[in-house]
Design a protein around this motif. Sequence first.
Motif, mmCIF file in Angstrom:
data_model
loop_
_atom_site.group_PDB
_atom_site.id
_atom_site.type_symbol
_atom_site.label_atom_id
_atom_site.label_comp_id
_atom_site.label_asym_id
_atom_site.label_seq_id
_atom_site.Cartn_x
_atom_site.Cartn_y
_atom_site.Cartn_z
ATOM 1 N N GLN A 10 0.826 -1.207 0.000
ATOM 2 C CA GLN A 10 0.000 0.000 0.000
ATOM 3 C C GLN A 10 0.866 1.266 0.000
ATOM 4 O O GLN A 10 0.552 2.226 -0.704
ATOM 5 C CB GLN A 10 -0.934 0.012 1.212
ATOM 6 C CG GLN A 10 -2.055 -0.999 1.118
ATOM 7 C CD GLN A 10 -2.832 -1.132 2.412
ATOM 8 O OE1 GLN A 10 -2.271 -1.053 3.517
ATOM 9 N NE2 GLN A 10 -4.135 -1.336 2.291
ATOM 10 N N LEU A 11 1.953 1.247 0.777
ATOM 11 C CA LEU A 11 2.848 2.413 0.798
ATOM 12 C C LEU A 11 3.540 2.585 -0.555
ATOM 13 O O LEU A 11 3.636 3.703 -1.069
ATOM 14 C CB LEU A 11 3.891 2.265 1.906
ATOM 15 C CG LEU A 11 3.364 2.410 3.334
ATOM 16 C CD1 LEU A 11 4.448 2.060 4.328
ATOM 17 C CD2 LEU A 11 2.842 3.815 3.579
ATOM 18 N N GLN A 12 3.984 1.484 -1.134
ATOM 19 C CA GLN A 12 4.627 1.532 -2.442
ATOM 20 C C GLN A 12 3.663 2.100 -3.485
ATOM 21 O O GLN A 12 4.034 2.966 -4.286
ATOM 22 C CB GLN A 12 5.092 0.131 -2.832
ATOM 23 C CG GLN A 12 5.885 0.051 -4.107
ATOM 24 C CD GLN A 12 6.325 -1.371 -4.409
ATOM 25 O OE1 GLN A 12 5.688 -2.342 -3.997
ATOM 26 N NE2 GLN A 12 7.424 -1.505 -5.126
ATOM 27 N N ASP A 13 2.420 1.639 -3.456
ATOM 28 C CA ASP A 13 1.403 2.123 -4.400
ATOM 29 C C ASP A 13 1.105 3.605 -4.187
ATOM 30 O O ASP A 13 0.947 4.358 -5.159
ATOM 31 C CB ASP A 13 0.111 1.319 -4.273
ATOM 32 C CG ASP A 13 0.233 -0.101 -4.783
ATOM 33 O OD1 ASP A 13 1.227 -0.425 -5.468
ATOM 34 O OD2 ASP A 13 -0.670 -0.907 -4.466
ATOM 35 N N LYS A 73 5.175 11.208 6.765
ATOM 36 C CA LYS A 73 4.476 11.952 7.819
ATOM 37 C C LYS A 73 3.070 11.410 8.054
ATOM 38 O O LYS A 73 2.529 11.538 9.144
ATOM 39 C CB LYS A 73 4.392 13.434 7.457
ATOM 40 C CG LYS A 73 5.696 14.159 7.581
ATOM 41 C CD LYS A 73 5.527 15.621 7.203
ATOM 42 C CE LYS A 73 6.861 16.342 7.246
ATOM 43 N NZ LYS A 73 6.745 17.738 6.819
ATOM 44 N N GLU A 74 2.478 10.807 7.032
ATOM 45 C CA GLU A 74 1.100 10.328 7.117
ATOM 46 C C GLU A 74 0.963 8.878 7.556
ATOM 47 O O GLU A 74 -0.037 8.521 8.183
ATOM 48 C CB GLU A 74 0.422 10.463 5.752
ATOM 49 C CG GLU A 74 0.204 11.877 5.302
ATOM 50 C CD GLU A 74 -0.436 11.910 3.926
ATOM 51 O OE1 GLU A 74 -1.417 11.177 3.708
ATOM 52 O OE2 GLU A 74 0.073 12.661 3.064
ATOM 53 N N PHE A 75 1.942 8.038 7.179
ATOM 54 C CA PHE A 75 1.771 6.592 7.356
ATOM 55 C C PHE A 75 2.985 5.924 7.993
ATOM 56 O O PHE A 75 4.117 6.345 7.770
ATOM 57 C CB PHE A 75 1.549 5.915 5.992
ATOM 58 C CG PHE A 75 0.375 6.446 5.237
ATOM 59 C CD1 PHE A 75 -0.922 6.095 5.595
ATOM 60 C CD2 PHE A 75 0.554 7.292 4.163
ATOM 61 C CE1 PHE A 75 -2.010 6.590 4.894
ATOM 62 C CE2 PHE A 75 -0.521 7.789 3.452
ATOM 63 C CZ PHE A 75 -1.807 7.431 3.818
ATOM 64 N N ASN A 76 2.733 4.869 8.727
ATOM 65 C CA ASN A 76 3.759 3.958 9.218
ATOM 66 C C ASN A 76 3.567 2.621 8.525
ATOM 67 O O ASN A 76 2.456 2.280 8.106
ATOM 68 C CB ASN A 76 3.690 3.774 10.734
ATOM 69 C CG ASN A 76 4.688 4.642 11.464
ATOM 70 O OD1 ASN A 76 5.649 5.149 10.889
ATOM 71 N ND2 ASN A 76 4.469 4.817 12.759
ATOM 72 N N LEU A 77 4.640 1.869 8.442
ATOM 73 C CA LEU A 77 4.591 0.537 7.861
ATOM 74 C C LEU A 77 3.997 -0.416 8.887
ATOM 75 O O LEU A 77 4.462 -0.485 10.021
ATOM 76 C CB LEU A 77 5.995 0.085 7.454
ATOM 77 C CG LEU A 77 6.144 -1.286 6.839
ATOM 78 C CD1 LEU A 77 5.292 -1.429 5.585
ATOM 79 C CD2 LEU A 77 7.609 -1.549 6.507
#
Length: 93
Positions: A10-13, A73-77
């Motif tokens: 999801q982060l990659q996308d 800043k918005e997401f963590n893995l």
Amino acid sequence: MIRKSRTASQLQDEVSRRIHRLPDIVEEGVKIRVPRPQLQEPDATGCNWDMKHFGNLAGYARDVAAIVAAVRKEFNLSTETKDLGGLFDDASP
């Protein structure tokens, strides 16, 4: 700000989507290869991942770095693993 958790895919996308919406990249038809995020110890800001080694980055490093910083800043893995529900258990009939 509390970060939302996302999987590596999801982060990659998300990073890829934001990069490939930049006007210069759209206009020039450039395709940048986005690597999978790598888990790390949380840094001073609390972010637990980073991305390095983008492909075809020439001329866009600053823009891509800004996008990665914004997404960090918005997401963590997410570090949760899914339970496969005994998919590989040796259950006898």
